[in-house]
Design a protein around this motif. Structure first.
Motif, PDB file in Angstrom:
ATOM      1  N   SER A   1      39.048  49.498  52.452  1.00 53.06           N
ATOM      2  CA  SER A   1      38.656  50.630  53.150  1.00 53.06           C
ATOM      3  C   SER A   1      37.736  51.590  52.150  1.00 53.06           C
ATOM      4  O   SER A   1      36.769  52.346  52.173  1.00 53.06           O
ATOM      5  CB  SER A   1      39.510  51.399  53.579  1.00 53.06           C
ATOM      6  N   SER A   2      38.153  51.227  50.595  1.00 52.00           N
ATOM      7  CA  SER A   2      37.545  51.878  49.511  1.00 52.00           C
ATOM      8  C   SER A   2      36.567  51.645  48.890  1.00 52.00           C
ATOM      9  O   SER A   2      35.744  52.053  47.930  1.00 52.00           O
ATOM     10  CB  SER A   2      38.722  52.155  48.430  1.00 52.00           C
ATOM     11  N   MET A   3      36.047  50.404  49.181  1.00 49.88           N
ATOM     12  CA  MET A   3      34.847  49.733  48.835  1.00 49.88           C
ATOM     13  C   MET A   3      33.718  50.537  48.877  1.00 49.88           C
ATOM     14  O   MET A   3      33.360  51.013  50.194  1.00 49.88           O
ATOM     15  CB  MET A   3      34.750  48.136  49.464  1.00 49.88           C
ATOM     16  N   LYS A   4      32.777  50.731  48.042  1.00 52.69           N
ATOM     17  CA  LYS A   4      31.550  51.617  48.153  1.00 52.69           C
ATOM     18  C   LYS A   4      30.462  50.673  48.737  1.00 52.69           C
ATOM     19  O   LYS A   4      29.400  51.270  49.270  1.00 52.69           O
ATOM     20  CB  LYS A   4      31.085  52.155  46.958  1.00 52.69           C
ATOM     21  N   ASN A   5      30.410  49.594  48.497  1.00 52.14           N
ATOM     22  CA  ASN A   5      29.172  48.766  49.076  1.00 52.14           C
ATOM     23  C   ASN A   5      29.751  47.302  49.779  1.00 52.14           C
ATOM     24  O   ASN A   5      30.788  46.951  49.363  1.00 52.14           O
ATOM     25  CB  ASN A   5      28.461  48.110  47.730  1.00 52.14           C
ATOM     26  N   ASP A   6      28.732  46.935  50.723  1.00 56.44           N
ATOM     27  CA  ASP A   6      29.057  45.734  51.387  1.00 56.44           C
ATOM     28  C   ASP A   6      29.038  44.638  50.555  1.00 56.44           C
ATOM     29  O   ASP A   6      28.540  44.531  49.440  1.00 56.44           O
ATOM     30  CB  ASP A   6      28.039  45.396  52.266  1.00 56.44           C
ATOM     31  N   GLY A   7      30.257  43.665  50.786  1.00 59.54           N
ATOM     32  CA  GLY A   7      30.457  42.529  49.981  1.00 59.54           C
ATOM     33  C   GLY A   7      31.700  41.875  50.049  1.00 59.54           C
ATOM     34  O   GLY A   7      32.512  42.196  50.815  1.00 59.54           O
ATOM     35  N   VAL A   8      31.810  40.563  49.268  1.00 58.29           N
ATOM     36  CA  VAL A   8      32.915  39.775  49.409  1.00 58.29           C
ATOM     37  C   VAL A   8      34.062  40.484  48.535  1.00 58.29           C
ATOM     38  O   VAL A   8      33.770  40.848  47.477  1.00 58.29           O
ATOM     39  CB  VAL A   8      32.655  38.141  49.026  1.00 58.29           C
ATOM     40  N   TYR A   9      35.221  40.464  48.916  1.00 64.68           N
ATOM     41  CA  TYR A   9      36.566  40.992  48.256  1.00 64.68           C
ATOM     42  C   TYR A   9      36.565  39.972  47.037  1.00 64.68           C
ATOM     43  O   TYR A   9      36.839  38.852  47.273  1.00 64.68           O
ATOM     44  CB  TYR A   9      37.950  41.235  49.059  1.00 64.68           C
ATOM     45  N   PRO A  10      36.717  40.597  45.807  1.00 65.48           N
ATOM     46  CA  PRO A  10      36.562  39.451  44.705  1.00 65.48           C
ATOM     47  C   PRO A  10      37.877  38.734  44.309  1.00 65.48           C
ATOM     48  O   PRO A  10      37.771  37.845  43.558  1.00 65.48           O
ATOM     49  CB  PRO A  10      36.257  40.471  43.397  1.00 65.48           C
ATOM     50  N   THR A  11      39.029  38.869  45.174  1.00 64.93           N
ATOM     51  CA  THR A  11      40.334  38.320  45.028  1.00 64.93           C
ATOM     52  C   THR A  11      40.801  37.600  46.188  1.00 64.93           C
ATOM     53  O   THR A  11      40.448  37.988  47.459  1.00 64.93           O
ATOM     54  CB  THR A  11      41.485  39.321  44.788  1.00 64.93           C
ATOM     55  N   VAL A  12      40.864  36.159  46.028  1.00 60.53           N
ATOM     56  CA  VAL A  12      41.542  35.299  47.114  1.00 60.53           C
ATOM     57  C   VAL A  12      42.954  35.708  47.501  1.00 60.53           C
ATOM     58  O   VAL A  12      43.761  36.340  46.675  1.00 60.53           O
ATOM     59  CB  VAL A  12      41.769  33.890  46.553  1.00 60.53           C
ATOM     60  N   ILE A  13      42.927  35.854  48.808  1.00 58.73           N
ATOM     61  CA  ILE A  13      44.339  36.497  49.554  1.00 58.73           C
ATOM     62  C   ILE A  13      44.934  35.190  49.927  1.00 58.73           C
ATOM     63  O   ILE A  13      44.728  34.299  50.684  1.00 58.73           O
ATOM     64  CB  ILE A  13      44.140  37.152  50.622  1.00 58.73           C
ATOM     65  N   LYS A  14      46.212  35.035  49.432  1.00 59.02           N
ATOM     66  CA  LYS A  14      47.091  34.029  49.493  1.00 59.02           C
ATOM     67  C   LYS A  14      48.014  34.296  50.845  1.00 59.02           C
ATOM     68  O   LYS A  14      48.847  35.413  50.655  1.00 59.02           O
ATOM     69  CB  LYS A  14      47.876  33.545  48.242  1.00 59.02           C
ATOM     70  N   GLN A  15      48.140  33.563  51.826  1.00 63.19           N
ATOM     71  CA  GLN A  15      49.102  33.744  52.862  1.00 63.19           C
ATOM     72  C   GLN A  15      50.454  33.054  52.490  1.00 63.19           C
ATOM     73  O   GLN A  15      50.520  32.090  51.979  1.00 63.19           O
ATOM     74  CB  GLN A  15      48.255  33.318  54.158  1.00 63.19           C
ATOM     75  N   SER A  16      51.371  33.515  53.551  1.00 62.08           N
ATOM     76  CA  SER A  16      52.626  32.865  53.622  1.00 62.08           C
ATOM     77  C   SER A  16      52.630  31.540  53.986  1.00 62.08           C
ATOM     78  O   SER A  16      53.539  30.877  53.747  1.00 62.08           O
ATOM     79  CB  SER A  16      53.852  33.705  54.446  1.00 62.08           C
ATOM     80  N   THR A  17      51.639  31.260  54.431  1.00 64.85           N
ATOM     81  CA  THR A  17      51.602  29.779  55.203  1.00 64.85           C
ATOM     82  C   THR A  17      50.986  28.873  53.905  1.00 64.85           C
ATOM     83  O   THR A  17      50.740  27.638  54.160  1.00 64.85           O
ATOM     84  CB  THR A  17      50.746  29.725  56.222  1.00 64.85           C
ATOM     85  N   LYS A  18      50.705  29.321  52.847  1.00 59.69           N
ATOM     86  CA  LYS A  18      50.000  28.650  51.684  1.00 59.69           C
ATOM     87  C   LYS A  18      48.646  28.331  51.769  1.00 59.69           C
ATOM     88  O   LYS A  18      47.968  27.474  51.263  1.00 59.69           O
ATOM     89  CB  LYS A  18      50.885  27.237  51.309  1.00 59.69           C
TER      90      LYS A  18
END
Length: 329
Positions: free
Chosen positions: A248-265
């Motif tokens: 929500s705080s991102m100022k410009n459209d784009g890919v979030y720079p960090t991979v999000i690891k789920q509990s499902t691996k």
């Protein structure tokens, strides 16, 4: 010859208990009350002790006179019947009446009538799709005609929607802060190395959309559109939701720079769009209007603004059971 039994017309009962009606002078005949009571005793046997009580305790509010509305094997007092109706729908009706009065003050017809008319049309079009006509829909709810249905239900409902939209516009920044909304698209993959590769490739929304359609990723690609702090974690993975304030705080459209690891691996790549909340204000307002919590937020805001106060202790308790924030202590 056996005496022909008189059929019981339950129309009045349905009208009282299934839909909201305006508060009117108590003019039911004994015969009508008897019919209602018979139905109540059958459907809600557990309440018989209450409804036949001559003087229930709890409500400070009293009806004038102390005569019974029906006597005989079953005795029903005016006060007992009155309190039964209060327990069944009195709290919500009290809030609705107060809020309807507020909408009239907040939405002067000169400024808002066209918006109200537009909402009325949308509602009536939806009723036509359900039942073929507005008249059929109104009749199914116990209203005697479309005019009464429109006055007592459709127009007040339309006004609530217009007032909610006004609330969204005027309290926009506060709502953004409280709900941390963001528009996101995701691709979920099995390996972190693949996710990192996708982040490098997602140089624009067009590039990300193309990756979402790729046969290798399409079955695990989602456009969630608007998500907020109220979005259920059964819909939005908890670990993605935990990053919502970052999106929500991102100022410009784009890919979030960090991979999000789920509990499902598994690993998720997130693309955030519509980040310019001023440029896309109308889009945010329209979509936030579908978040159910916004309805109660708007009601709470205006009830507090107009210092909604209830002095009857039992009625106050019942209203707080609907929403404890409706009333200031």
């Amino acid at each position: 010859m056996a005496e022909k039994k008189e059929s019981v017309d339950t129309t009045q009962f349905r009208r009282i208990h299934k839909v909201e009606v305006k508060k009117k002078r108590f003019t039911l005949s004994k015969k009508s009350i008897a019919m209602i009571v018979v139905i109540v005793l059958i459907i809600a046997g557990c309440l018989t002790g209450y409804i036949i009580t001559k003087n229930s305790d709890g409500y400070a509010t009293k009806v004038s006179g102390n005569k019974d509305v029906i006597t005989g094997d079953v005795t029903v007092s005016k006060q007992g019947y009155f309190e039964y109706l209060l327990d069944q729908s009195g709290a919500q009706k009290t809030v609705d009446n107060a809020y309807n009065a507020i909408t009239s003050k907040e939405l002067p017809s000169k400024t808002y009538q066209s918006q109200i008319d537009e909402e009325v049309k949308k509602l009536e079009d939806s009723y036509k799709s359900y039942m073929g006509s507005v008249e059929s829909y109104a009749t199914s709810l116990g209203y005697k005609d479309v005019k009464t249905f429109r006055e007592e239900f459709v127009t007040p409902t339309a006004k609530k929607t217009v007032l909610k939209n006004k609330y969204l516009k005027e309290q926009y920044n506060t709502i953004l802060k409280n709900y941390t909304p963001a528009y996101i698209k995701t691709i979920t993959v099995e390996k972190e190395s693949i996710a990192l590769k996708l982040i490098k490739q997602a140089t624009s929304q067009e590039a990300f959309d193309k990756l979402m359609k790729d046969a290798a990723y399409s079955s695990n690609a989602n456009d969630y559109k608007l998500v907020t702090s109220k979005t259920d974690t059964t819909t939005l993975n908890k670990r993605i939701k935990n990053k919502l304030s970052k999106f929500s705080s991102m100022k410009n459209d784009g890919v979030y720079p960090t991979v999000i690891k789920q509990s499902t691996k598994k690993y998720v790549v997130v693309y955030v769009y519509n980040t310019d909340k001023n440029k896309n204000k109308d889009t945010y307002i329209n979509d936030l209007g579908s978040v159910s919590d916004i309805d109660s937020d708007a009601e709470i805001f205006y009830l507090k603004k107009y210092k909604f106060t209830v002095y009857d202790k039992k009625l106050k308790k019942e209203i707080k059971a609907i929403n404890k924030k409706y009333i200031n202590d």
